[in-house]
Design a protein around this motif. Structure first.
Motif, PDB file in Angstrom:
ATOM      1  N   ARG A   1       0.824  -1.218   0.000  1.00 44.25           N
ATOM      2  CA  ARG A   1       0.000   0.000   0.000  1.00 44.25           C
ATOM      3  C   ARG A   1       0.856   1.266   0.000  1.00 44.25           C
ATOM      4  N   LEU A   2       1.971   1.230   0.719  1.00 46.52           N
ATOM      5  CA  LEU A   2       2.867   2.380   0.728  1.00 46.52           C
ATOM      6  C   LEU A   2       3.513   2.592  -0.640  1.00 46.52           C
ATOM      7  N   LEU A   3       3.864   1.502  -1.320  1.00 48.32           N
ATOM      8  CA  LEU A   3       4.424   1.616  -2.666  1.00 48.32           C
ATOM      9  C   LEU A   3       3.412   2.219  -3.635  1.00 48.32           C
ATOM     10  N   THR A   4       2.150   1.794  -3.508  1.00 50.00           N
ATOM     11  CA  THR A   4       1.097   2.347  -4.357  1.00 50.00           C
ATOM     12  C   THR A   4       0.892   3.824  -4.064  1.00 50.00           C
ATOM     13  N   ALA A   5       0.875   4.178  -2.771  1.00 49.10           N
ATOM     14  CA  ALA A   5       0.705   5.581  -2.390  1.00 49.10           C
ATOM     15  C   ALA A   5       1.853   6.428  -2.934  1.00 49.10           C
ATOM     16  N   LEU A   6       3.075   5.918  -2.814  1.00 47.60           N
ATOM     17  CA  LEU A   6       4.247   6.661  -3.293  1.00 47.60           C
ATOM     18  C   LEU A   6       4.185   6.867  -4.802  1.00 47.60           C
ATOM     19  N   GLU A   7       3.734   5.863  -5.506  1.00 49.77           N
ATOM     20  CA  GLU A   7       3.614   5.989  -6.962  1.00 49.77           C
ATOM     21  C   GLU A   7       2.606   7.074  -7.334  1.00 49.77           C
ATOM     22  N   ARG A   8       1.503   7.153  -6.586  1.00 52.02           N
ATOM     23  CA  ARG A   8       0.408   8.054  -6.959  1.00 52.02           C
ATOM     24  C   ARG A   8       0.598   9.496  -6.509  1.00 52.02           C
ATOM     25  N   VAL A   9       1.274   9.699  -5.376  1.00 50.12           N
ATOM     26  CA  VAL A   9       1.407  11.075  -4.882  1.00 50.12           C
ATOM     27  C   VAL A   9       2.494  11.797  -5.674  1.00 50.12           C
ATOM     28  N   PRO A  10       2.201  13.007  -6.156  1.00 48.23           N
ATOM     29  CA  PRO A  10       3.233  13.757  -6.890  1.00 48.23           C
ATOM     30  C   PRO A  10       4.433  14.036  -5.987  1.00 48.23           C
ATOM     31  N   SER A  11       5.622  13.931  -6.531  1.00 50.43           N
ATOM     32  CA  SER A  11       6.834  14.105  -5.713  1.00 50.43           C
ATOM     33  C   SER A  11       6.880  15.485  -5.069  1.00 50.43           C
ATOM     34  N   PHE A  12       6.334  16.490  -5.747  1.00 50.65           N
ATOM     35  CA  PHE A  12       6.387  17.850  -5.190  1.00 50.65           C
ATOM     36  C   PHE A  12       5.401  18.060  -4.045  1.00 50.65           C
ATOM     37  N   ASP A  13       4.501  17.101  -3.813  1.00 52.07           N
ATOM     38  CA  ASP A  13       3.566  17.201  -2.685  1.00 52.07           C
ATOM     39  C   ASP A  13       4.045  16.442  -1.449  1.00 52.07           C
ATOM     40  N   ILE A  14       5.052  15.608  -1.599  1.00 50.32           N
ATOM     41  CA  ILE A  14       5.493  14.755  -0.487  1.00 50.32           C
ATOM     42  C   ILE A  14       5.942  15.583   0.715  1.00 50.32           C
ATOM     43  N   CYS A  15       6.592  16.717   0.458  1.00 53.00           N
ATOM     44  CA  CYS A  15       7.106  17.549   1.550  1.00 53.00           C
ATOM     45  C   CYS A  15       5.995  18.117   2.424  1.00 53.00           C
ATOM     46  N   ARG A  16       4.745  18.106   1.953  1.00 57.28           N
ATOM     47  CA  ARG A  16       3.628  18.646   2.739  1.00 57.28           C
ATOM     48  C   ARG A  16       2.967  17.588   3.620  1.00 57.28           C
ATOM     49  N   LEU A  17       3.334  16.330   3.435  1.00 56.40           N
ATOM     50  CA  LEU A  17       2.629  15.254   4.139  1.00 56.40           C
ATOM     51  C   LEU A  17       2.874  15.245   5.642  1.00 56.40           C
ATOM     52  N   GLU A  18       4.083  15.561   6.066  1.00 50.47           N
ATOM     53  CA  GLU A  18       4.363  15.528   7.504  1.00 50.47           C
ATOM     54  C   GLU A  18       3.494  16.535   8.249  1.00 50.47           C
ATOM     55  N   GLU A  19       3.433  17.745   7.726  1.00 53.24           N
ATOM     56  CA  GLU A  19       2.589  18.778   8.330  1.00 53.24           C
ATOM     57  C   GLU A  19       1.122  18.352   8.294  1.00 53.24           C
ATOM     58  N   PHE A  20       0.686  17.840   7.156  1.00 48.96           N
ATOM     59  CA  PHE A  20      -0.702  17.406   6.997  1.00 48.96           C
ATOM     60  C   PHE A  20      -1.061  16.297   7.983  1.00 48.96           C
ATOM     61  N   SER A  21      -0.149  15.368   8.206  1.00 55.31           N
ATOM     62  CA  SER A  21      -0.424  14.227   9.090  1.00 55.31           C
ATOM     63  C   SER A  21      -0.633  14.651  10.540  1.00 55.31           C
ATOM     64  N   ARG A  22      -0.104  15.820  10.913  1.00 55.18           N
ATOM     65  CA  ARG A  22      -0.218  16.308  12.298  1.00 55.18           C
ATOM     66  C   ARG A  22      -1.350  17.309  12.484  1.00 55.18           C
ATOM     67  N   SER A  23      -1.980  17.716  11.393  1.00 53.88           N
ATOM     68  CA  SER A  23      -3.007  18.746  11.493  1.00 53.88           C
ATOM     69  C   SER A  23      -4.215  18.250  12.276  1.00 53.88           C
ATOM     70  N   VAL A  24      -4.824  19.161  13.005  1.00 54.19           N
ATOM     71  CA  VAL A  24      -6.031  18.823  13.763  1.00 54.19           C
ATOM     72  C   VAL A  24      -7.246  19.279  12.974  1.00 54.19           C
ATOM     73  N   GLU A  25      -8.395  18.669  13.265  1.00 51.96           N
ATOM     74  CA  GLU A  25      -9.624  18.994  12.549  1.00 51.96           C
ATOM     75  C   GLU A  25      -9.912  20.485  12.699  1.00 51.96           C
ATOM     76  N   GLY A  26     -10.260  21.102  11.604  1.00 49.58           N
ATOM     77  CA  GLY A  26     -10.492  22.539  11.604  1.00 49.58           C
ATOM     78  C   GLY A  26      -9.391  23.291  10.879  1.00 49.58           C
ATOM     79  N   ASN A  27      -8.247  22.623  10.691  1.00 45.90           N
ATOM     80  CA  ASN A  27      -7.125  23.260   9.994  1.00 45.90           C
ATOM     81  C   ASN A  27      -7.053  22.902   8.509  1.00 45.90           C
ATOM     82  N   TRP A  28      -7.992  22.081   8.045  1.00 47.54           N
ATOM     83  CA  TRP A  28      -7.883  21.569   6.674  1.00 47.54           C
ATOM     84  C   TRP A  28      -8.042  22.656   5.618  1.00 47.54           C
TER      85      TRP A  28
END
Length: 201
Positions: free
Chosen positions: A130-157
């Motif tokens: 599943r991680l390999l599939t996710a990596l294939e599909r997510v644009p490389s230029f968006d990967i740097c935003r994932l760490e911040e996104f993973s920590r966001s709380v509801e209301g910050n979307w």
């Protein structure tokens, strides 16, 4: 690929790769004594298509990233991969297919990090796929935003633009929580695992 992963000779090349870069290693001839790697270098050097040369570089980046994993762990990983019916004694060709589909220079090293996490028992075979599939599909230029996104709380979307959120959803790294007001986009468990194993760093 599997022979190279199992080889003692590939150990330590990763450090040299990080210091010199792949082009310098290719020019130096330092890779001639490593099984299979020599073959990949041959493909790179022989007049072939640009696509073949790109694939050769992707394979080398993958191998060099994994070279720092202890040899016994690499051998055990290849045995587990070949034993699974999804890879069924064709792990090497599956890895090449995966690398060929990756669209940027950084992704082969991230593929290696996913396999490293599998080798160390941090993720299951299902999570590996599943991680390999996710990596294939997510644009490389968006990967740097994932760490911040993973920590966001509801209301910050709302601070994330629609295209970014849709790329995360399409990759299986985000989901709509299904609220009556149309819902909000939240990170999935897979997204948190993606960050946890260092794919954003």
């Amino acid at each position: 690929v599997i022979d190279a992963l199992r080889s003692e000779k590939v150990s330590g090349v990763g450090k040299e790769y990080m210091e010199l870069g792949i082009d310098s290693l290719l020019e130096s001839g330092a890779l001639r004594d490593i099984p299979f790697v020599n073959t990949v270098v041959g493909v790179f050097n022989v007049a072939g298509s640009f696509r073949d040369q790109l694939l050769a570089k992707k394979i080398l980046r993958f191998l060099f990233q994994l070279s720092e994993v202890p040899q016994d762990e690499r051998i055990a990983m290849t045995e587990r991969l070949n034993a699974d019916d999804k890879f069924a004694e064709r792990a090497g060709s599956v890895v090449i297919e995966i690398l060929d589909r990756m669209e940027s220079d950084i992704k082969p090293e991230l593929v290696a990090k996913i396999f490293e996490a599998y080798a160390r028992g941090v993720i299951s075979f299902g999570e590996l796929r599943r991680l390999l599939t996710a990596l294939e599909r997510v644009p490389s230029f968006d990967i740097c935003r994932l760490e911040e996104f993973s920590r966001s709380v509801e209301g910050n979307w709302m601070k994330y633009d629609e295209a970014l959120l849709l790329s995360f959803v399409n990759s299986g790294l985000a989901q709509n929580n299904g609220g009556l007001d149309g819902g909000v986009i939240t990170p999935t468990v897979l997204c948190k695992k993606f960050v946890e194993i260092g794919l954003c760093s």
